[in-house]
Scaffold this active site. Structure first.
Site, short mmCIF file in Angstrom:
data_model
loop_
_atom_site.label_atom_id
_atom_site.label_comp_id
_atom_site.label_asym_id
_atom_site.label_seq_id
_atom_site.Cartn_x
_atom_site.Cartn_y
_atom_site.Cartn_z
N GLN A 194 -24.54 49.61 -11.86
CA GLN A 194 -23.46 50.60 -11.83
C GLN A 194 -22.58 50.38 -10.60
O GLN A 194 -21.35 50.35 -10.70
CB GLN A 194 -24.06 52.01 -11.79
CG GLN A 194 -23.02 53.11 -11.67
CD GLN A 194 -22.22 53.33 -12.93
OE1 GLN A 194 -22.78 53.55 -13.99
NE2 GLN A 194 -20.90 53.28 -12.82
N ASP B 266 -22.25 62.21 -8.12
CA ASP B 266 -23.19 62.00 -9.23
C ASP B 266 -23.90 63.33 -9.45
O ASP B 266 -23.81 64.25 -8.62
CB ASP B 266 -24.18 60.88 -8.83
CG ASP B 266 -25.15 60.49 -9.95
OD1 ASP B 266 -24.88 60.81 -11.13
OD2 ASP B 266 -26.17 59.87 -9.64
N ARG C 109 -34.87 49.90 -17.64
CA ARG C 109 -34.57 51.22 -17.06
C ARG C 109 -35.87 52.00 -17.02
O ARG C 109 -36.53 52.21 -18.05
CB ARG C 109 -33.52 51.96 -17.89
CG ARG C 109 -33.35 53.40 -17.46
CD ARG C 109 -32.14 54.08 -18.06
NE ARG C 109 -30.91 53.65 -17.41
CZ ARG C 109 -29.77 54.35 -17.44
NH1 ARG C 109 -29.70 55.50 -18.07
NH2 ARG C 109 -28.69 53.88 -16.84
N ARG D 290 -18.45 48.78 -16.86
CA ARG D 290 -19.87 48.43 -17.00
C ARG D 290 -20.02 47.21 -17.90
O ARG D 290 -20.79 46.30 -17.62
CB ARG D 290 -20.66 49.61 -17.62
CG ARG D 290 -20.69 50.90 -16.84
CD ARG D 290 -21.34 50.77 -15.47
NE ARG D 290 -22.67 50.19 -15.51
CZ ARG D 290 -23.79 50.84 -15.82
NH1 ARG D 290 -23.75 52.13 -16.11
NH2 ARG D 290 -24.97 50.23 -15.81
N HIS E 291 -29.48 51.93 -8.60
CA HIS E 291 -28.72 51.68 -9.84
C HIS E 291 -27.70 50.57 -9.53
O HIS E 291 -26.49 50.79 -9.49
CB HIS E 291 -28.03 52.98 -10.27
CG HIS E 291 -27.56 52.99 -11.70
ND1 HIS E 291 -27.79 51.95 -12.59
CD2 HIS E 291 -26.85 53.92 -12.40
CE1 HIS E 291 -27.24 52.25 -13.76
NE2 HIS E 291 -26.66 53.43 -13.67
N CYS F 276 -20.35 58.10 -12.07
CA CYS F 276 -20.94 57.11 -12.99
C CYS F 276 -21.16 57.69 -14.39
O CYS F 276 -21.35 56.93 -15.33
CB CYS F 276 -22.22 56.54 -12.40
SG CYS F 276 -23.56 57.75 -12.24
#
Ligand code: CP
Ligand code: NVA
Length: 309
Positions: free
Chosen positions: A136, A224, A106, A292, A133, A264
Protein backbone atom coordinates in the site's frame (compact mmCIF):
# COMPACT_ATOMS: atom_id res chain seq x y z
CA UNK A 1 14.52 -4.58 -12.76
CA UNK A 2 15.00 -7.36 -10.22
CA UNK A 3 14.94 -6.68 -6.50
CA UNK A 4 17.89 -7.85 -4.43
CA UNK A 5 15.54 -9.33 -1.84
CA UNK A 6 13.82 -12.67 -2.49
CA UNK A 7 10.72 -11.64 -0.54
CA UNK A 8 8.87 -8.39 0.10
CA UNK A 9 7.76 -8.49 3.72
CA UNK A 10 8.44 -4.89 4.65
CA UNK A 11 9.81 -1.75 2.96
CA UNK A 12 12.93 -2.32 5.05
CA UNK A 13 13.72 -5.10 2.55
CA UNK A 14 14.34 -2.43 -0.13
CA UNK A 15 16.94 0.27 -0.57
CA UNK A 16 16.17 3.79 -1.80
CA UNK A 17 17.05 2.98 -5.42
CA UNK A 18 14.72 -0.02 -5.42
CA UNK A 19 11.82 1.98 -3.94
CA UNK A 20 12.32 4.66 -6.57
CA UNK A 21 12.68 2.09 -9.35
CA UNK A 22 9.40 0.41 -8.32
CA UNK A 23 7.61 3.77 -8.39
CA UNK A 24 9.08 4.55 -11.82
CA UNK A 25 8.18 1.13 -13.18
CA UNK A 26 4.65 1.29 -11.80
CA UNK A 27 4.18 4.64 -13.56
CA UNK A 28 5.51 3.10 -16.82
CA UNK A 29 3.19 0.12 -16.50
CA UNK A 30 0.26 2.47 -15.88
CA UNK A 31 1.06 4.63 -18.92
CA UNK A 32 1.87 1.59 -21.05
CA UNK A 33 -1.21 -0.44 -20.19
CA UNK A 34 -3.07 0.37 -23.47
CA UNK A 35 -0.03 -0.88 -25.42
CA UNK A 36 0.22 -4.03 -23.32
CA UNK A 37 3.38 -3.03 -21.44
CA UNK A 38 4.56 -5.99 -19.34
CA UNK A 39 1.92 -8.30 -20.80
CA UNK A 40 4.20 -11.33 -20.91
CA UNK A 41 6.43 -10.58 -17.91
CA UNK A 42 4.95 -13.46 -15.90
CA UNK A 43 3.86 -15.68 -18.79
CA UNK A 44 3.37 -19.28 -17.66
CA UNK A 45 3.66 -18.42 -13.96
CA UNK A 46 1.17 -18.91 -11.16
CA UNK A 47 0.65 -16.52 -8.26
CA UNK A 48 -1.21 -17.73 -5.16
CA UNK A 49 -3.03 -15.32 -2.87
CA UNK A 50 -3.39 -16.71 0.66
CA UNK A 51 -5.64 -14.41 2.69
CA UNK A 52 -6.61 -14.72 6.35
CA UNK A 53 -8.34 -11.32 6.47
CA UNK A 54 -10.91 -9.64 4.21
CA UNK A 55 -9.78 -7.53 1.26
CA UNK A 56 -11.23 -5.68 -1.69
CA UNK A 57 -8.41 -3.58 -3.16
CA UNK A 58 -5.42 -5.78 -2.43
CA UNK A 59 -7.06 -8.97 -3.59
CA UNK A 60 -8.55 -7.56 -6.77
CA UNK A 61 -5.49 -5.52 -7.70
CA UNK A 62 -3.15 -8.49 -7.27
CA UNK A 63 -5.47 -10.81 -9.20
CA UNK A 64 -5.86 -8.33 -12.05
CA UNK A 65 -2.15 -7.48 -11.96
CA UNK A 66 -1.15 -11.13 -12.28
CA UNK A 67 -3.54 -11.54 -15.22
CA UNK A 68 -2.27 -8.42 -16.98
CA UNK A 69 1.30 -9.75 -16.66
CA UNK A 70 0.35 -13.08 -18.21
CA UNK A 71 0.26 -15.16 -15.00
CA UNK A 72 -2.58 -17.17 -13.63
CA UNK A 73 -3.70 -16.41 -10.14
CA UNK A 74 -5.40 -18.50 -7.49
CA UNK A 75 -7.11 -17.15 -4.42
CA UNK A 76 -7.08 -19.19 -1.23
CA UNK A 77 -9.07 -18.09 1.80
CA UNK A 78 -6.95 -19.64 4.51
CA UNK A 79 -10.06 -20.90 6.32
CA UNK A 80 -10.58 -23.29 3.40
CA UNK A 81 -7.05 -24.66 3.61
CA UNK A 82 -5.22 -27.00 5.94
CA UNK A 83 -3.71 -23.93 7.60
CA UNK A 84 -6.94 -23.65 9.50
CA UNK A 85 -6.41 -27.18 10.76
CA UNK A 86 -2.95 -26.22 12.00
CA UNK A 87 -0.78 -27.58 9.24
CA UNK A 88 2.60 -26.01 10.07
CA UNK A 89 3.52 -22.91 8.09
CA UNK A 90 6.85 -24.45 7.18
CA UNK A 91 5.10 -27.41 5.57
CA UNK A 92 2.64 -25.17 3.73
CA UNK A 93 5.51 -23.01 2.43
CA UNK A 94 7.44 -25.98 1.06
CA UNK A 95 4.39 -27.57 -0.56
CA UNK A 96 3.19 -24.31 -2.13
CA UNK A 97 6.69 -23.71 -3.49
CA UNK A 98 6.33 -26.89 -5.57
CA UNK A 99 3.16 -25.55 -7.23
CA UNK A 100 3.32 -21.78 -7.57
CA UNK A 101 5.83 -19.06 -8.44
CA UNK A 102 4.88 -16.58 -5.70
CA UNK A 103 2.71 -16.34 -2.62
CA UNK A 104 0.93 -13.12 -1.71
CA UNK A 105 -0.12 -13.37 1.92
CA UNK A 106 -2.49 -11.32 4.10
CA UNK A 107 -2.49 -12.36 7.72
CA UNK A 108 -2.45 -11.27 11.36
CA UNK A 109 0.98 -11.81 12.93
CA UNK A 110 3.95 -10.58 10.93
CA UNK A 111 5.84 -13.67 12.09
CA UNK A 112 3.54 -15.71 9.81
CA UNK A 113 4.94 -14.13 6.64
CA UNK A 114 8.45 -14.36 8.10
CA UNK A 115 8.02 -18.08 8.73
CA UNK A 116 6.53 -18.69 5.27
CA UNK A 117 9.40 -16.76 3.67
CA UNK A 118 11.98 -18.71 5.65
CA UNK A 119 10.76 -22.01 4.21
CA UNK A 120 9.52 -20.90 0.80
CA UNK A 121 11.58 -21.33 -2.38
CA UNK A 122 9.38 -18.75 -4.12
CA UNK A 123 8.86 -15.07 -3.28
CA UNK A 124 6.49 -14.25 -0.42
CA UNK A 125 4.82 -10.84 -0.66
CA UNK A 126 3.22 -9.23 2.38
CA UNK A 127 -0.30 -8.14 1.45
CA UNK A 128 -0.81 -6.75 5.00
CA UNK A 129 0.03 -7.99 8.44
CA UNK A 130 -0.82 -6.44 11.79
CA UNK A 131 2.61 -4.81 11.66
CA UNK A 132 3.11 -3.61 8.06
CA UNK A 133 1.32 -2.85 4.78
CA UNK A 134 4.26 -2.32 2.42
CA UNK A 135 2.49 -2.71 -0.96
CA UNK A 136 0.00 0.00 0.00
CA UNK A 137 2.65 2.53 0.98
CA UNK A 138 4.75 1.78 -2.11
CA UNK A 139 1.76 2.54 -4.31
CA UNK A 140 0.98 5.63 -2.21
CA UNK A 141 4.43 6.93 -3.14
CA UNK A 142 3.36 6.66 -6.80
CA UNK A 143 0.18 8.61 -6.02
CA UNK A 144 2.18 11.34 -4.30
CA UNK A 145 4.61 11.52 -7.20
CA UNK A 146 1.76 11.80 -9.72
CA UNK A 147 0.09 14.61 -7.83
CA UNK A 148 3.07 16.56 -6.54
CA UNK A 149 5.81 15.64 -9.01
CA UNK A 150 9.46 14.96 -8.22
CA UNK A 151 10.53 18.56 -7.86
CA UNK A 152 9.64 18.99 -4.21
CA UNK A 153 10.42 16.73 -1.27
CA UNK A 154 7.02 16.90 0.38
CA UNK A 155 6.42 17.05 4.10
CA UNK A 156 4.26 14.09 5.16
CA UNK A 157 1.79 13.95 8.03
CA UNK A 158 0.25 10.85 9.57
CA UNK A 159 -2.86 11.41 11.69
CA UNK A 160 -4.44 8.69 13.81
CA UNK A 161 -3.43 5.18 14.71
CA UNK A 162 0.22 4.16 14.93
CA UNK A 163 -0.68 1.00 13.05
CA UNK A 164 0.59 -1.16 10.19
CA UNK A 165 0.22 1.72 7.73
CA UNK A 166 2.06 4.13 10.03
CA UNK A 167 4.86 1.57 10.40
CA UNK A 168 5.19 1.20 6.64
CA UNK A 169 5.23 4.99 6.22
CA UNK A 170 8.01 5.15 8.80
CA UNK A 171 9.97 2.59 6.80
CA UNK A 172 9.35 4.50 3.57
CA UNK A 173 10.59 7.60 5.39
CA UNK A 174 13.68 5.63 6.40
CA UNK A 175 14.37 4.44 2.85
CA UNK A 176 13.89 7.86 1.25
CA UNK A 177 14.91 10.11 4.19
CA UNK A 178 11.48 11.75 4.24
CA UNK A 179 10.12 14.30 6.68
CA UNK A 180 7.20 12.61 8.44
CA UNK A 181 5.22 14.16 11.30
CA UNK A 182 2.89 11.83 13.16
CA UNK A 183 0.08 12.68 15.56
CA UNK A 184 -1.29 9.64 17.39
CA UNK A 185 -3.19 9.45 20.69
CA UNK A 186 -1.15 8.25 23.66
CA UNK A 187 -1.41 4.49 23.86
CA UNK A 188 -1.79 4.24 20.07
CA UNK A 189 1.64 5.41 18.97
CA UNK A 190 3.82 3.40 16.56
CA UNK A 191 6.35 0.89 17.81
CA UNK A 192 9.22 3.01 19.22
CA UNK A 193 11.74 0.63 17.63
CA UNK A 194 10.38 1.46 14.16
CA UNK A 195 10.41 5.19 14.91
CA UNK A 196 14.01 4.86 16.08
CA UNK A 197 14.91 2.82 13.00
CA UNK A 198 13.50 5.54 10.71
CA UNK A 199 15.42 8.27 12.55
CA UNK A 200 18.62 6.21 12.51
CA UNK A 201 18.36 6.01 8.71
CA UNK A 202 18.07 9.77 8.35
CA UNK A 203 14.29 10.25 8.23
CA UNK A 204 13.11 13.43 9.94
CA UNK A 205 10.35 12.10 12.18
CA UNK A 206 8.33 13.90 14.83
CA UNK A 207 5.76 12.12 16.97
CA UNK A 208 3.20 13.96 19.07
CA UNK A 209 -0.42 14.13 20.08
CA UNK A 210 -1.43 17.32 18.26
CA UNK A 211 -2.89 16.81 14.75
CA UNK A 212 -2.71 20.56 14.00
CA UNK A 213 1.00 20.62 14.79
CA UNK A 214 1.59 17.49 12.67
CA UNK A 215 -0.14 18.82 9.54
CA UNK A 216 1.51 22.28 9.64
CA UNK A 217 3.09 22.77 6.22
CA UNK A 218 2.38 19.18 5.18
CA UNK A 219 1.73 18.56 1.48
CA UNK A 220 0.63 14.98 2.10
CA UNK A 221 -1.83 14.17 4.88
CA UNK A 222 -2.54 10.48 5.46
CA UNK A 223 -4.88 8.68 7.78
CA UNK A 224 -6.40 5.24 8.27
CA UNK A 225 -9.12 3.54 10.28
CA UNK A 226 -8.99 3.78 14.07
CA UNK A 227 -9.74 0.07 14.53
CA UNK A 228 -7.89 -2.20 12.13
CA UNK A 229 -8.93 -5.70 11.09
CA UNK A 230 -8.79 -7.90 14.17
CA UNK A 231 -9.47 -4.94 16.52
CA UNK A 232 -13.22 -4.83 16.01
CA UNK A 233 -13.84 -5.43 19.74
CA UNK A 234 -11.86 -2.28 20.56
CA UNK A 235 -13.78 -0.03 18.18
CA UNK A 236 -15.81 1.81 20.84
CA UNK A 237 -12.83 2.37 23.14
CA UNK A 238 -10.81 3.59 20.19
CA UNK A 239 -13.54 6.00 19.05
CA UNK A 240 -13.26 7.68 22.45
CA UNK A 241 -9.46 7.69 22.47
CA UNK A 242 -9.21 9.13 18.95
CA UNK A 243 -11.63 12.04 19.49
CA UNK A 244 -10.01 15.12 17.93
CA UNK A 245 -8.00 13.10 15.41
CA UNK A 246 -10.46 13.36 12.50
CA UNK A 247 -8.99 14.66 9.26
CA UNK A 248 -11.60 17.32 8.49
CA UNK A 249 -11.68 20.67 6.73
CA UNK A 250 -10.74 22.56 9.89
CA UNK A 251 -7.62 20.45 10.36
CA UNK A 252 -6.68 20.83 6.69
CA UNK A 253 -6.63 24.62 7.08
CA UNK A 254 -3.41 24.13 9.04
CA UNK A 255 -1.80 22.04 6.26
CA UNK A 256 -0.07 23.31 3.12
CA UNK A 257 -2.66 25.03 0.95
CA UNK A 258 -2.20 22.47 -1.83
CA UNK A 259 -2.03 19.45 0.46
CA UNK A 260 -3.35 16.15 -0.86
CA UNK A 261 -5.15 13.69 1.40
CA UNK A 262 -4.50 9.96 1.31
CA UNK A 263 -6.56 7.17 2.85
CA UNK A 264 -5.80 3.56 1.94
CA UNK A 265 -9.52 2.68 2.36
CA UNK A 266 -11.87 1.33 3.51
CA UNK A 267 -12.80 4.63 5.21
CA UNK A 268 -15.11 5.31 8.11
CA UNK A 269 -16.60 8.70 7.30
CA UNK A 270 -17.09 10.81 10.40
CA UNK A 271 -14.39 8.93 12.30
CA UNK A 272 -10.83 9.22 10.99
CA UNK A 273 -11.91 11.35 8.00
CA UNK A 274 -14.87 13.62 7.29
CA UNK A 275 -17.20 13.06 4.37
CA UNK A 276 -16.33 16.56 3.06
CA UNK A 277 -12.58 15.82 2.98
CA UNK A 278 -12.92 12.32 1.55
CA UNK A 279 -15.16 13.57 -1.26
CA UNK A 280 -13.46 16.97 -1.54
CA UNK A 281 -10.88 18.43 -3.93
CA UNK A 282 -7.84 17.48 -1.85
CA UNK A 283 -8.71 13.81 -1.68
CA UNK A 284 -6.79 11.59 -4.10
CA UNK A 285 -8.13 8.32 -2.71
CA UNK A 286 -9.53 6.97 -5.99
CA UNK A 287 -6.22 7.46 -7.80
CA UNK A 288 -4.61 5.95 -4.72
CA UNK A 289 -6.82 2.88 -4.96
CA UNK A 290 -6.18 2.54 -8.71
CA UNK A 291 -2.44 2.76 -8.22
CA UNK A 292 -2.50 -0.42 -6.16
CA UNK A 293 -2.90 -2.26 -9.48
CA UNK A 294 0.08 -0.62 -11.14
CA UNK A 295 2.34 -1.04 -8.13
CA UNK A 296 1.36 -4.71 -7.68
CA UNK A 297 2.42 -5.23 -11.29
CA UNK A 298 5.78 -3.55 -10.67
CA UNK A 299 6.30 -5.66 -7.54
CA UNK A 300 5.35 -8.94 -9.21
CA UNK A 301 7.54 -8.20 -12.21
CA UNK A 302 10.53 -7.28 -10.01
CA UNK A 303 10.23 -10.34 -7.78
CA UNK A 304 8.72 -13.02 -10.02
CA UNK A 305 9.39 -11.93 -13.60
CA UNK A 306 12.25 -13.39 -15.62
CA UNK A 307 15.62 -12.01 -14.51
CA UNK A 308 17.04 -9.32 -16.77
CA UNK A 309 19.44 -10.81 -19.33
N1 CP B 1 -6.21 -0.65 1.29
C1 CP B 1 -6.40 -1.98 1.32
O1 CP B 1 -5.47 -2.77 1.57
O2 CP B 1 -7.67 -2.36 1.06
P1 CP B 1 -8.26 -3.85 1.15
O3 CP B 1 -8.32 -4.21 2.62
O4 CP B 1 -9.61 -3.74 0.52
O5 CP B 1 -7.35 -4.78 0.41
N1 NVA C 1 -4.92 -0.57 9.14
C1 NVA C 1 -5.94 -1.21 8.35
C2 NVA C 1 -5.59 -1.15 6.90
C3 NVA C 1 -6.64 -1.73 6.00
C4 NVA C 1 -6.23 -1.73 4.55
C5 NVA C 1 -6.13 -2.64 8.79
O1 NVA C 1 -5.13 -3.32 9.08
O2 NVA C 1 -7.26 -3.10 8.88
Amino acid sequence: MRLKTNHLLTIRDLDAEEVQALVRRAAQLKAGRPAGEGATALAGKTVALVFEKPSTRTRVSFEVAAGQLGAQCLFMASRDTQLRRSEPLKDTARVMSRYVDAMVVRTFGHEVVEELAKYSDVPVINALTDRYHPCQVLSDLLTVQEHLGDAVAPVYAWIGDGNNMAHSWLEAAAALKLELNLACPLGFTPDPAIVEYARSKGARVTLGQDPVEAVKGAQVVSTDVWASMGQEDEAERRRRAFAGFTVDETLLQAAHQEAIVLHCLPAHRGEEISEAVLEGPRSVVWDQAENRLHMQKAILEALVGAPAK
